[in-house]
Design a protein around this motif. Structure first.
Motif, PDB file in Angstrom:
ATOM      1  N   GLN A  31       0.823  -1.208   0.000  1.00  0.00           N
ATOM      2  CA  GLN A  31       0.000   0.000   0.000  1.00  0.00           C
ATOM      3  C   GLN A  31       0.859   1.262   0.000  1.00  0.00           C
ATOM      4  N   LEU A  32       2.117   1.095  -0.349  1.00  0.00           N
ATOM      5  CA  LEU A  32       2.994   2.257  -0.514  1.00  0.00           C
ATOM      6  C   LEU A  32       3.227   2.499  -2.006  1.00  0.00           C
ATOM      7  N   ILE A  33       3.219   3.765  -2.381  1.00  0.00           N
ATOM      8  CA  ILE A  33       3.444   4.153  -3.776  1.00  0.00           C
ATOM      9  C   ILE A  33       4.724   4.977  -3.841  1.00  0.00           C
ATOM     10  N   GLN A  34       5.615   4.582  -4.740  1.00  0.00           N
ATOM     11  CA  GLN A  34       6.900   5.275  -4.902  1.00  0.00           C
ATOM     12  C   GLN A  34       6.810   6.314  -6.021  1.00  0.00           C
ATOM     13  N   PRO A  35       7.005   7.590  -5.729  1.00  0.00           N
ATOM     14  CA  PRO A  35       7.071   8.589  -6.813  1.00  0.00           C
ATOM     15  C   PRO A  35       8.420   8.498  -7.553  1.00  0.00           C
ATOM     16  N   CYS A  36       8.391   8.705  -8.877  1.00  0.00           N
ATOM     17  CA  CYS A  36       9.609   8.683  -9.696  1.00  0.00           C
ATOM     18  C   CYS A  36       9.587   9.872 -10.645  1.00  0.00           C
ATOM     19  N   PHE A  37      10.754  10.416 -10.886  1.00  0.00           N
ATOM     20  CA  PHE A  37      10.895  11.533 -11.833  1.00  0.00           C
ATOM     21  C   PHE A  37      11.758  11.078 -12.992  1.00  0.00           C
ATOM     22  N   VAL A  38      11.301  11.366 -14.208  1.00  0.00           N
ATOM     23  CA  VAL A  38      12.143  11.054 -15.365  1.00  0.00           C
ATOM     24  C   VAL A  38      12.205  12.273 -16.272  1.00  0.00           C
ATOM     25  N   ALA A  39      13.448  12.690 -16.562  1.00  0.00           N
ATOM     26  CA  ALA A  39      13.651  13.911 -17.349  1.00  0.00           C
ATOM     27  C   ALA A  39      14.227  13.574 -18.716  1.00  0.00           C
ATOM     28  N   GLU A  40      13.845  14.408 -19.670  1.00  0.00           N
ATOM     29  CA  GLU A  40      14.342  14.245 -21.038  1.00  0.00           C
ATOM     30  C   GLU A  40      15.646  15.045 -21.205  1.00  0.00           C
ATOM     31  N   LEU A  70      11.463  -3.147  -7.701  1.00  0.00           N
ATOM     32  CA  LEU A  70      10.693  -4.392  -7.688  1.00  0.00           C
ATOM     33  C   LEU A  70      11.371  -5.425  -6.786  1.00  0.00           C
ATOM     34  N   ARG A  71      12.702  -5.477  -6.885  1.00  0.00           N
ATOM     35  CA  ARG A  71      13.433  -6.404  -6.008  1.00  0.00           C
ATOM     36  C   ARG A  71      13.263  -6.000  -4.543  1.00  0.00           C
ATOM     37  N   ALA A  72      13.077  -4.693  -4.301  1.00  0.00           N
ATOM     38  CA  ALA A  72      12.891  -4.206  -2.930  1.00  0.00           C
ATOM     39  C   ALA A  72      11.431  -4.330  -2.477  1.00  0.00           C
ATOM     40  N   GLY A  73      10.599  -4.918  -3.331  1.00  0.00           N
ATOM     41  CA  GLY A  73       9.221  -5.194  -2.927  1.00  0.00           C
ATOM     42  C   GLY A  73       8.210  -4.124  -3.292  1.00  0.00           C
ATOM     43  N   VAL A  74       8.656  -3.049  -3.954  1.00  0.00           N
ATOM     44  CA  VAL A  74       7.724  -1.988  -4.352  1.00  0.00           C
ATOM     45  C   VAL A  74       7.026  -2.405  -5.634  1.00  0.00           C
ATOM     46  N   ARG A  75       5.711  -2.182  -5.680  1.00  0.00           N
ATOM     47  CA  ARG A  75       4.970  -2.566  -6.888  1.00  0.00           C
ATOM     48  C   ARG A  75       4.180  -1.421  -7.484  1.00  0.00           C
ATOM     49  N   ALA A  76       3.949  -0.378  -6.715  1.00  0.00           N
ATOM     50  CA  ALA A  76       3.139   0.740  -7.198  1.00  0.00           C
ATOM     51  C   ALA A  76       3.996   1.992  -7.325  1.00  0.00           C
ATOM     52  N   PHE A  77       3.833   2.691  -8.435  1.00  0.00           N
ATOM     53  CA  PHE A  77       4.679   3.849  -8.755  1.00  0.00           C
ATOM     54  C   PHE A  77       3.815   5.015  -9.223  1.00  0.00           C
ATOM     55  N   LEU A  78       4.301   6.214  -8.948  1.00  0.00           N
ATOM     56  CA  LEU A  78       3.665   7.431  -9.454  1.00  0.00           C
ATOM     57  C   LEU A  78       4.722   8.165 -10.259  1.00  0.00           C
ATOM     58  N   LEU A  79       4.499   8.250 -11.567  1.00  0.00           N
ATOM     59  CA  LEU A  79       5.525   8.774 -12.470  1.00  0.00           C
ATOM     60  C   LEU A  79       5.280  10.240 -12.832  1.00  0.00           C
ATOM     61  N   PHE A  80       6.348  11.033 -12.719  1.00  0.00           N
ATOM     62  CA  PHE A  80       6.337  12.437 -13.152  1.00  0.00           C
ATOM     63  C   PHE A  80       7.317  12.582 -14.305  1.00  0.00           C
ATOM     64  N   GLY A  81       6.818  12.973 -15.458  1.00  0.00           N
ATOM     65  CA  GLY A  81       7.681  13.177 -16.619  1.00  0.00           C
ATOM     66  C   GLY A  81       8.073  14.642 -16.727  1.00  0.00           C
ATOM     67  N   ASP A 110       3.709  -6.663 -13.520  1.00  0.00           N
ATOM     68  CA  ASP A 110       4.453  -6.695 -12.254  1.00  0.00           C
ATOM     69  C   ASP A 110       4.405  -5.349 -11.548  1.00  0.00           C
ATOM     70  N   ILE A 111       4.096  -4.290 -12.319  1.00  0.00           N
ATOM     71  CA  ILE A 111       3.998  -2.973 -11.679  1.00  0.00           C
ATOM     72  C   ILE A 111       2.595  -2.389 -11.889  1.00  0.00           C
ATOM     73  N   TRP A 112       2.192  -1.566 -10.924  1.00  0.00           N
ATOM     74  CA  TRP A 112       0.983  -0.746 -11.069  1.00  0.00           C
ATOM     75  C   TRP A 112       1.487   0.674 -11.244  1.00  0.00           C
ATOM     76  N   LEU A 113       1.243   1.208 -12.438  1.00  0.00           N
ATOM     77  CA  LEU A 113       1.857   2.483 -12.797  1.00  0.00           C
ATOM     78  C   LEU A 113       0.807   3.585 -12.881  1.00  0.00           C
ATOM     79  N   ALA A 114       0.922   4.533 -11.961  1.00  0.00           N
ATOM     80  CA  ALA A 114       0.088   5.729 -12.014  1.00  0.00           C
ATOM     81  C   ALA A 114       0.914   6.836 -12.654  1.00  0.00           C
ATOM     82  N   ALA A 115       0.284   7.623 -13.517  1.00  0.00           N
ATOM     83  CA  ALA A 115       0.975   8.740 -14.154  1.00  0.00           C
ATOM     84  C   ALA A 115       0.356  10.041 -13.661  1.00  0.00           C
TER      85      ALA A 115
END
Ligand code: PBG
Ligand code: ZN
Length: 328
Positions: A31-40, A70-81, A110-115
């Motif tokens: 039930q934890l969601i990891q935010p991620c940032f990806v830049a161009e 994923l190896r650390a057990g995180v499955r849900a992500f919130l992506l910021f482009g 394997d992942i639940w990806l929120a954008a």
């Protein structure tokens, strides 16, 4: 004859066995969601100041980081482009859509990806919507059009969830209608329904390159994010987004708005998310860094408060460290 002050409630606090047996609230890694940032257009991943373990990723490093998560057990992500090109209108969403596509091609179910759906990383002025001709107000209709196009592009790219964070009126309904009309009725809509104007978004704005760059009336986001001194508006937003078809509702930031998280989650029986925002997270990290508090205990205490107040899911920059840090 008993002693004058016999044990009453402390009996069930005396050892870890009985404390565990009587515990009511539990943190769960799923039930934890990891935010991620990806830049161009970046040569290499850059650490985000204040957010331990969080990087502004490149497309390649994002895939490597996600694999590690994923190896650390995180499955849900919130992506910021964070695209390189910025535009005031007819924004090109292809960079972030491409990242979504790449993540789903590689990791699939394997992942639940929120954008995250917003304009502030894509507009030249850094606001979450489209400016009117006079430059003194955000044009609601034009903003919702852009946001809807973004949500549609992200859902088509394979996002499991789209999450509008802009705070324009009517965007949840518009996005839901567009998704359904586009054959994307399974895409989940998580609304940043109760999002306050806050001084706690600083590290995020560095990572997302999204600080407002305009002056005077529009030097901040007060004309669209909620006023911390107006809780009634939180209720109106939650009820409105519920009626417009949001599947998941969010309170943001977390700790300063725990009262609303509790009251709203009891009254509105939808899943509630809470965003432990960048400044809140960085504040805990700074305390720990100065040796003034134990890091793991700080995070555990705050995340437990969110659960107690009624959150199902928690967006936290520390999700990827939860196993070691929180023993989950
Ligand atoms: C704006 C947005 C913000 C965050 C996520 N999306 C706030 C803002 O810039 O006003 C904050 C997240 C955080 O601080 O961790 N669309
Ligand atoms: Zn924004």
């Amino acid at each position: 004859m008993s002693e004058p002050f016999p044990l009453t409630l402390r009996r069930l606090r005396q050892d870890e066995h009985v404390r565990a047996l009587t515990r009511e609230v539990h943190l769960r890694l799923d039930q934890l969601i990891q935010p991620c940032f990806v830049a161009e257009g970046r040569g290499s991943a850059e650490p985000v100041p204040g957010l331990t373990g969080v990087m502004q990723e490149t497309p390649a490093s994002l895939l490597r980081q996600t694999e590690a998560d994923l190896r650390a057990g995180v499955r849900a992500f919130l992506l910021f482009g964070v695209p390189r090109a910025r535009a005031a209108r007819q924004i090109d969403w292809s960079f972030t859509a491409g990242q979504i596509q790449a993540l789903k091609a590689r990791f699939g179910k394997d992942i639940w990806l929120a954008a995250d759906v917003c304009l502030c990383s894509s507009t030249p002025h850094g606001h979450c919507g489209v400016l009117n001709a006079e430059g003194d107000h955000l044009d609601n209709d034009a903003s919702v059009q852009e946001l809807t196009a973004a949500a549609l592009a992200y859902a088509q790219a394979g996002a499991d969830c789209v999450a509008p964070s802009d705070m324009m009126d009517g965007r949840v309904g518009a996005i839901r209608r567009a998704l359904d009309a586009g054959g994307l009725e399974r895409t989940v809509l998580m609304s940043y329904a109760v999002k306050f104007q806050s001084a706690l978004y600083g590290p995020f704005r560095v990572a997302a390159d999204s600080a407002p760059k305009t002056q005077s009336a529009l030097r901040d986001r007060a004309s669209y994010q909620l006023d911390p001194a107006r809780p009634a508006d939180a209720w109106l937003c939650a009820e409105r987004d519920l009626a417009e078809g949001a599947d998941i509702l969010m309170v943001k930031p977390g700790l300063p708005y725990l009262d609303l998280l509790r009251d709203l989650s009891r009254a509105i029986r939808k899943p509630w998310a809470v965003y432990h925002v960048s400044g809140e997270f960085a504040a805990l990290e700074a305390l720990a860094e100065k040796g003034l508090a134990p890091r793991a205990a700080l995070h555990r205490e705050v995340l437990t408060a969110f659960k107690r107040a009624g959150a199902s899911m928690i967006i936290t920059y520390g999700a990827r460290q939860a196993r070691e840090l929180l023993d989950l």
